[in-house]
Design a protein around this motif. Structure first.
Motif, PDB file in Angstrom:
ATOM      1  N   ASN A 241       0.826  -1.209   0.000  1.00 54.81           N
ATOM      2  CA  ASN A 241       0.000   0.000   0.000  1.00 54.81           C
ATOM      3  C   ASN A 241       0.857   1.255   0.000  1.00 54.81           C
ATOM      4  OD1 ASN A 241      -2.337  -1.351   0.018  1.00 54.81           O
ATOM      5  ND2 ASN A 241      -2.810  -1.021   2.171  1.00 54.81           N
ATOM      6  N   LEU A 242       1.914   1.232   0.815  1.00 56.65           N
ATOM      7  CA  LEU A 242       2.797   2.397   0.892  1.00 56.65           C
ATOM      8  C   LEU A 242       3.448   2.676  -0.457  1.00 56.65           C
ATOM      9  CD1 LEU A 242       4.096   4.499   2.723  1.00 56.65           C
ATOM     10  CD2 LEU A 242       5.888   2.882   3.193  1.00 56.65           C
TER      11      LEU A 242
ATOM     12  N   THR B 224       0.890   4.175  -2.835  1.00 55.55           N
ATOM     13  CA  THR B 224       0.621   5.577  -2.535  1.00 55.55           C
ATOM     14  C   THR B 224       1.774   6.466  -2.954  1.00 55.55           C
ATOM     15  OG1 THR B 224      -0.511   4.732  -0.620  1.00 55.55           O
ATOM     16  CG2 THR B 224      -0.251   7.078  -0.749  1.00 55.55           C
ATOM     17  N   ALA B 225       3.014   5.985  -2.727  1.00 54.28           N
ATOM     18  CA  ALA B 225       4.171   6.798  -3.094  1.00 54.28           C
ATOM     19  C   ALA B 225       4.179   7.053  -4.596  1.00 54.28           C
ATOM     20  CB  ALA B 225       5.460   6.096  -2.666  1.00 54.28           C
ATOM     21  N   PHE B 226       4.014   5.989  -5.382  1.00 54.13           N
ATOM     22  CA  PHE B 226       4.020   6.185  -6.834  1.00 54.13           C
ATOM     23  C   PHE B 226       2.865   7.073  -7.267  1.00 54.13           C
ATOM     24  CE2 PHE B 226       6.859   2.467  -7.322  1.00 54.13           C
ATOM     25  CZ  PHE B 226       7.764   3.072  -8.161  1.00 54.13           C
TER      26      PHE B 226
ATOM     27  N   SER C  76       1.259   9.429  -5.641  1.00 52.60           N
ATOM     28  CA  SER C  76       1.333  10.856  -5.366  1.00 52.60           C
ATOM     29  C   SER C  76       2.538  11.494  -6.038  1.00 52.60           C
ATOM     30  CB  SER C  76       1.316  11.120  -3.871  1.00 52.60           C
ATOM     31  OG  SER C  76       2.588  10.996  -3.352  1.00 52.60           O
ATOM     32  N   TYR C  77       3.585  10.719  -6.346  1.00 55.83           N
ATOM     33  CA  TYR C  77       4.685  11.321  -7.104  1.00 55.83           C
ATOM     34  C   TYR C  77       4.313  11.520  -8.559  1.00 55.83           C
ATOM     35  CZ  TYR C  77       8.260  11.408  -3.551  1.00 55.83           C
ATOM     36  OH  TYR C  77       8.977  11.717  -2.439  1.00 55.83           O
TER      37      TYR C  77
ATOM     38  N   SER D 212      -4.480   9.611  -9.332  1.00 56.33           N
ATOM     39  CA  SER D 212      -5.240   9.106  -8.186  1.00 56.33           C
ATOM     40  C   SER D 212      -5.467   7.598  -8.230  1.00 56.33           C
ATOM     41  CB  SER D 212      -6.602   9.793  -8.116  1.00 56.33           C
ATOM     42  OG  SER D 212      -6.424  11.164  -7.940  1.00 56.33           O
TER      43      SER D 212
ATOM     44  N   GLN E 131      -3.956   5.337  -5.497  1.00 61.25           N
ATOM     45  CA  GLN E 131      -4.559   5.400  -4.166  1.00 61.25           C
ATOM     46  C   GLN E 131      -5.873   4.658  -4.128  1.00 61.25           C
ATOM     47  OE1 GLN E 131      -4.426   9.236  -2.431  1.00 61.25           O
ATOM     48  NE2 GLN E 131      -2.509   9.750  -3.434  1.00 61.25           N
TER      49      GLN E 131
ATOM     50  N   PHE F 117      -6.348   1.881  -5.778  1.00 61.06           N
ATOM     51  CA  PHE F 117      -5.946   0.481  -5.615  1.00 61.06           C
ATOM     52  C   PHE F 117      -5.677   0.168  -4.151  1.00 61.06           C
ATOM     53  CE2 PHE F 117      -5.624  -2.184  -9.223  1.00 61.06           C
ATOM     54  CZ  PHE F 117      -5.782  -1.327 -10.285  1.00 61.06           C
ATOM     55  N   VAL F 118      -5.177   1.161  -3.419  1.00 58.01           N
ATOM     56  CA  VAL F 118      -4.971   0.941  -1.982  1.00 58.01           C
ATOM     57  C   VAL F 118      -6.296   0.651  -1.293  1.00 58.01           C
ATOM     58  CG1 VAL F 118      -4.179   2.012   0.132  1.00 58.01           C
ATOM     59  CG2 VAL F 118      -2.896   2.299  -1.942  1.00 58.01           C
TER      60      VAL F 118
END
Lengths: 108, 182
Positions: free
Chosen positions: A51-52, A55-57, A59-60, A64, A67, A69-70
């Protein structure tokens, strides 16, 4: 130093390294521990590492979809925890233990 | 590997907290302590989400993971009275095997990251993690997976109830006789 500029110097590779380490810790736990409830927790840890990274990919890249997929990973994790804990309770009722090495009936 | 001195300190502190707590989850003998350390790990990961400008995801992570799933784990641990300190650990053979395989996987990961030539330095963009943009994408592009996850939840709920129910033979053995004795 502005508070914004602190966060902007974190490269995405730092997040990749962090989530790789968390994932490998979770994998080590799954391989090493025998308590079924700790195994489920290690799986949650591995899911959180993924998940981390998502989210990192996301938001960089400014997209959206990662996120979202998270969210779907969280849905699957919640369903997995519910069913897994129900199976664990049933197993405890039958064998009076949560040691997964007792579940070797199918080994032959 | 990136130099440690170049990494900003909030990221370093949060990463150390999450890695230490994750190690404690794996190595602790008592399952209750494992659950509490895992909750701390989720808190630090939520802080990472805030740093990545994914505010809504940070809140959802706290509510769903630390709030709901971990409480479910704690309930099961306490209802079954599983908090024994004497969990039989696997033998040293298993320890070495697990450590070697996890270390090899980490080696493969880091090697593949290092050889990737492109280093993305773009900063996290504001706005992608807000409810407005997430909801717009969720209810347009991902509507079908959203509905399907509802069905998955229903199936998981029915499955958990079916698995958790005592069957009739068991019930007549334990529960009813237990009540009569009381």
């Amino acid at each position: 130093m502005k508070p914004d500029s602190i966060f902007h110097t974190v490269e995405i590779s730092h997040y990749i390294y962090l989530s790789c380490v968390l994932f490998c810790i979770g994998l080590f736990g799954v391989l090493f521990r025998r308590n079924a409830i700790v195994l489920l927790m290690c799986i949650e840890l591995m899911l959180n590492a993924v998940n981390l990274l998502f989210t990192a990919f996301s938001s960089y890249m400014g997209d959206s979809s990662g996120q979202l997929f998270v969210f779907f990973v969280m849905v699957v994790a919640a369903a997995e925890a519910a069913v897994g804990l129900a199976i664990l309770v049933m197993m405890f009722r039958n064998t009076r233990t949560t040691d997964v090495s007792f579940l070797s009936n199918l080994k032959g | 590997m990136p130099e440690l001195s170049k990494i900003p300190w909030p990221f370093l502190i949060l990463s150390f907290i999450s890695i230490l707590c994750a190690l404690y989850v794996v190595t602790s003998n008592s399952p209750i302590r494992s659950v509490l350390a895992l909750i701390l790990t989720f808190f630090s990961i939520s802080a990472h989400y805030v740093m990545l400008n994914a505010q809504f995801l940070a809140i959802v992570n706290l509510i769903v993971y630390a709030g709901a799933i971990m409480v479910l784990f704690l309930f099961v641990l306490m209802l079954l009275n599983l908090n024994k300190e004497t969990e039989p650990l696997k033998s040293n053979k298993w320890l070495i095997g697990a450590a070697v395989s996890a270390g090899l996987l980490l080696l493969v990961f880091t090697a593949s990251i290092q050889t990737s030539s492109e280093h993305i330095m773009r900063h996290p963009e504001a706005g992608t993690g807000l409810v407005k943009s997430l909801g717009k994408v969720l209810f347009t592009d991902y509507l079908v997976p959203f509905e399907l996850s509802g069905i998955l939840f229903l199936a998981a709920m029915v499955g958990a109830v079916m698995l958790g129910k005592r069957d009739a033979a068991n019930e007549s053995d334990t529960e009813i006789t237990g009540r009569e004795e009381v």
